[in-house]
Design an enzyme around this catalytic site. Structure first.
Site, PDB file in Angstrom:
ATOM      1  N   GLY A 298       0.808  -1.217   0.000  1.00 29.18           N
ATOM      2  CA  GLY A 298       0.000   0.000   0.000  1.00 29.18           C
ATOM      3  C   GLY A 298       0.840   1.265   0.000  1.00 29.18           C
ATOM      4  CG  HIS A 299      -1.291   4.911   0.339  1.00 22.05           C
ATOM      5  ND1 HIS A 299      -1.815   6.104   0.689  1.00 22.05           N
ATOM      6  CD2 HIS A 299      -2.045   3.991   0.962  1.00 22.05           C
ATOM      7  CE1 HIS A 299      -2.841   5.923   1.479  1.00 22.05           C
ATOM      8  NE2 HIS A 299      -3.010   4.647   1.660  1.00 22.05           N
ATOM      9  CG  ASN A 300       2.373   7.297   2.018  1.00 21.14           C
ATOM     10  OD1 ASN A 300       1.276   7.345   1.485  1.00 21.14           O
ATOM     11  ND2 ASN A 300       3.266   8.237   1.883  1.00 21.14           N
TER      12      ASN A 300
ATOM     13  N   GLY B   3       1.030   2.825   4.849  1.00 16.86           N
ATOM     14  CA  GLY B   3       1.811   3.327   5.963  1.00 16.86           C
ATOM     15  C   GLY B   3       2.423   2.291   6.865  1.00 16.86           C
TER      16      GLY B   3
END
Lengths: 340, 340, 340
Positions: A234-236, A254
């Site tokens: 996922g993002h980040n 995250g």
């Protein structure tokens, strides 16, 4: 390649016919006279099983009188090294296929091979020795380092940056938008995803795996990390170095994964969770959002618990019939006592 | 964009230097003078942390004397809106790339961009303003609405119909055959899959996700629904509006999901099951075939149970050692009594 | 197609208007006058529900006076067969699209269709009647049999061999490297992956599924096996004939699956495990490395247990509050006795 050459290459000690020519490698029970094989016995001084292999890499104490051998401390590792030399990946002739669509504003280094129907957009850069496979895609401004290999249909979206010697298997997708939403009255709007993906050297990413771009900052994967097929990042997420994730692992946004952690197949990690250095999570394990796995720990199950604890809990559930039986017996004894 | 303009755009109230120019947005702890940031405190009247951000969107009661601020009721939502304006997706020049294969019998509206190596078959239709990315595929008779974006290698099989403003990320696959089999004596034959996929407006589908066509009738996804990466939607599923599914969720055939339901990552839903409106199923949760999740309920685990029930069951298992200890103590007391 | 022709085709017995023309098939509750439908009642002699279908395939004892029917022992199977004839897959005109990149050193049989932007490398072979879809890829030396269908973007890596009548759905990836690593001091090196993938006749592989090549020997999938979307098959797996795997199943390396086994969606199988013939593992079930599922067994959960055992364990956990209550009552009684 002669046995003596292989022995030198792997730092082992050859015995028997040192000039024998090896052409490939196979498993011990299927190898023929031209094949290198390897054997790791559980106890040191065991006897090598029957095999037709021309040469076997064995441990220091294996017993195999009259055989052509290479003795090495870690036979499997030595075999892998030898086989990489015996059967190198076939080279791809450099050059840009006439059927590729390469922007004039892309920077393609020398010695790069670009396959048919690959697409390289404006401002993208490809380092020397890299192979861009058929139908692969580099978006605007994407950067790929040296000696990388993008297999058929691998995709790197605009602005993402990839180190040297990185392998993206077929259909891998780097830099799709992260899954960020805000709820407005009665529907969702997109939370902009303007970060990039930054991938270190020597990373390998499996077929049809997805690494999403960051929302505001970048998603990062450290050097030497290996992801199997159909993995979702996922993002980040901030993935350290030399991390291993088996197939179908999924990380929410995250997540932090520290160096040398290992995630078993189909494990799932909740938003904002953290996995300590060298921690291991077994297959199908699940870590809840914002939770932490301690470094060096071994965990299993959903929610993830130390392996011993999890096994103990399972054992207790399995012993429940016995506990029920005990309670029943106590009641009978109590009934008898009360009647006195 | 000036702070005062952003404040108007998000319906907020600006304070401080209203003419300051913002060029992008970043997280509060990484933002610089040209960056917009946002901050949501848990308690209303807390003090804004240190930040180099040029302007911060905060809640009505945040304390930040001397700072350039925009006060809004929901800072995160306001920030998302502002950033969509500050950093709009770069426009793609309309036109059909010479390297695309577009059937003469396809209907391509004005203002459509078709990337290199895209394929649009006979009878397919593309609405105005839509971007068909590199290597994307529209099968015979497929329909895509206006202002959609099909990223690299997204695929829409023949006869499927997609609304307006739909985003398909790289490698998403709409309309593969459903997994329908009949067993004949000693082998499986295919149950024909002649339905289509129908997708409403404003849907977003993640990278390498798959939505299968229906067997006899259509698979449907309602307006505003968002699917993350590597999601599988089986044949004949009926997905409502504004549903959210995190990465790697899998739905068997014939599942109904009502409006505003939320499925956590890696959740799995059995054939013919039903998920009520606004119900939530936690990550890795599993709903058995033909079962129902009640509307507004919050569920977790496999088989899915109300979250409270599931947590209570876990707590009971964790207390088992205590129960065993109690039983042991009762036995000792009973032993003593019997000896009297 | 006339009702009488359909009846012959499916080996059923027609009643009513034998000359009625059927043009398609739909579900019973949505069918119109030109549609064939089917109905399987749970009890034999039940009455057919209201329907506008022109003809219904029913079981031998269904009650439907005055209706046009076809009676067959297994209505669903008969319907599937009829519909395959009524609605055959539209034929693809043979020929190699000008926009495909086909090596001169590839062997393309007669009657093969190669779509735009497909890539067929040197030494690859394609059997007669096979359709290679848009953007599909055959690596050097790959072999595909007769009457196969590779949908858009399906990929077969170099050296892999595929039988006849095999279907690879969009984005399926055959022959990516297996996930084999050796740890060297402080980083991972690749264990070479030089085996191939060998796929038998009549196999179907779902969209974006991945079958990895073997490390030293081949990964094998037996004839008639069907894999749904987003399935992962690790290196060196040996999958038997007529095996069924639902979506998102994942197999680690070296797993053996015997004939007619069935794996539910999202099931995960550990390295070196074995699944006996006709064994079934429920959705999300997990089999640990090197474990075995007995043939004909029905299993569920992680770790996989016989279904009855697993359900009994669940029931015991659900009865824990009762057990706690019993223990509490015993204690009170014991307290009372001791006070005497």
């Amino acid at each position: 390649m002669k046995v003596r050459t292989i022995a030198e290459l792997v730092g082992g000690k050859a015995e028997g016919d040192l000039d024998r020519e090896m052409t490939s490698g196979r498993a011990l029970d299927r190898a023929g006279p031209g094949d290198l094989a390897f054997w790791e016995s559980r106890s040191g001084a065991a006897a090598l099983p029957d095999t037709a292999a021309g040469c076997v890499i064995v441990g220091p104490d294996a017993v195999a009188p009259g055989r052509t051998l290479i003795r090495a401390r870690r036979p499997r590792n030595a075999f892998a090294r030898a086989l990489r030399a015996l059967r190198p990946e076939p080279p791809t002739a450099p050059g840009i296929h006439a059927g590729a669509a390469v922007s004039r504003a892309a920077k393609i280094a020398e010695g790069v091979a670009v396959g048919p129907h690959a697409v390289i957009e404006s401002g993208a850069a490809v380092g020397r020795g890299t192979v861009i496979g058929p139908g692969a895609f580099l978006g605007a401004g994407a950067q790929v380092g040296e000696d990388c290999r993008l297999h058929a249909g691998a995709r790197v979206s605009g602005g993402c940056r990839i180190g040297d010697r990185v392998v993206l298997h077929a259909g891998a997708c780097i830099g799709a938008d992260g899954f960020g939403l805000v709820f407005e009255t009665d529907h969702y709007e997109k939370f902009p995803q303007i970060g990039a993906v930054v991938i270190g050297d020597d990373v390998e990413i499996g077929a049809n795996s997805c690494v999403d771009r960051g929302a505001l900052d970048d998603t990062r994967i450290g050097a030497g990390t290996k992801l199997d097929n159909l993995v979702h990042i996922g993002h980040n997420c901030q993935i350290g170095k030399h991390v291993v994730m088996a197939a179908q692992v999924g990380l929410s946004g995250g997540v932090t994964v520290e160096d040398y952690a290992v995630l078993g197949g189909q494990a799932g990690i909740g938003e904002g969770a953290r996995i300590g250095a060298r921690a291991q999570l077994g297959g199908q394990g699940g870590l809840l959002p914002d939770k932490t796995l301690a470094k060096d720990g071994v965990y299993w199950g959903t929610p993830a618990r130390p392996l011993r604890e999890r096994l103990a809990a399972q054992a207790r559930v399995n012993r429940l019939p016995k506990l029920q039986e005990q309670v029943k017996r106590l009641r009978s004894r109590l009934d008898a006592l009360e009647k006195k």
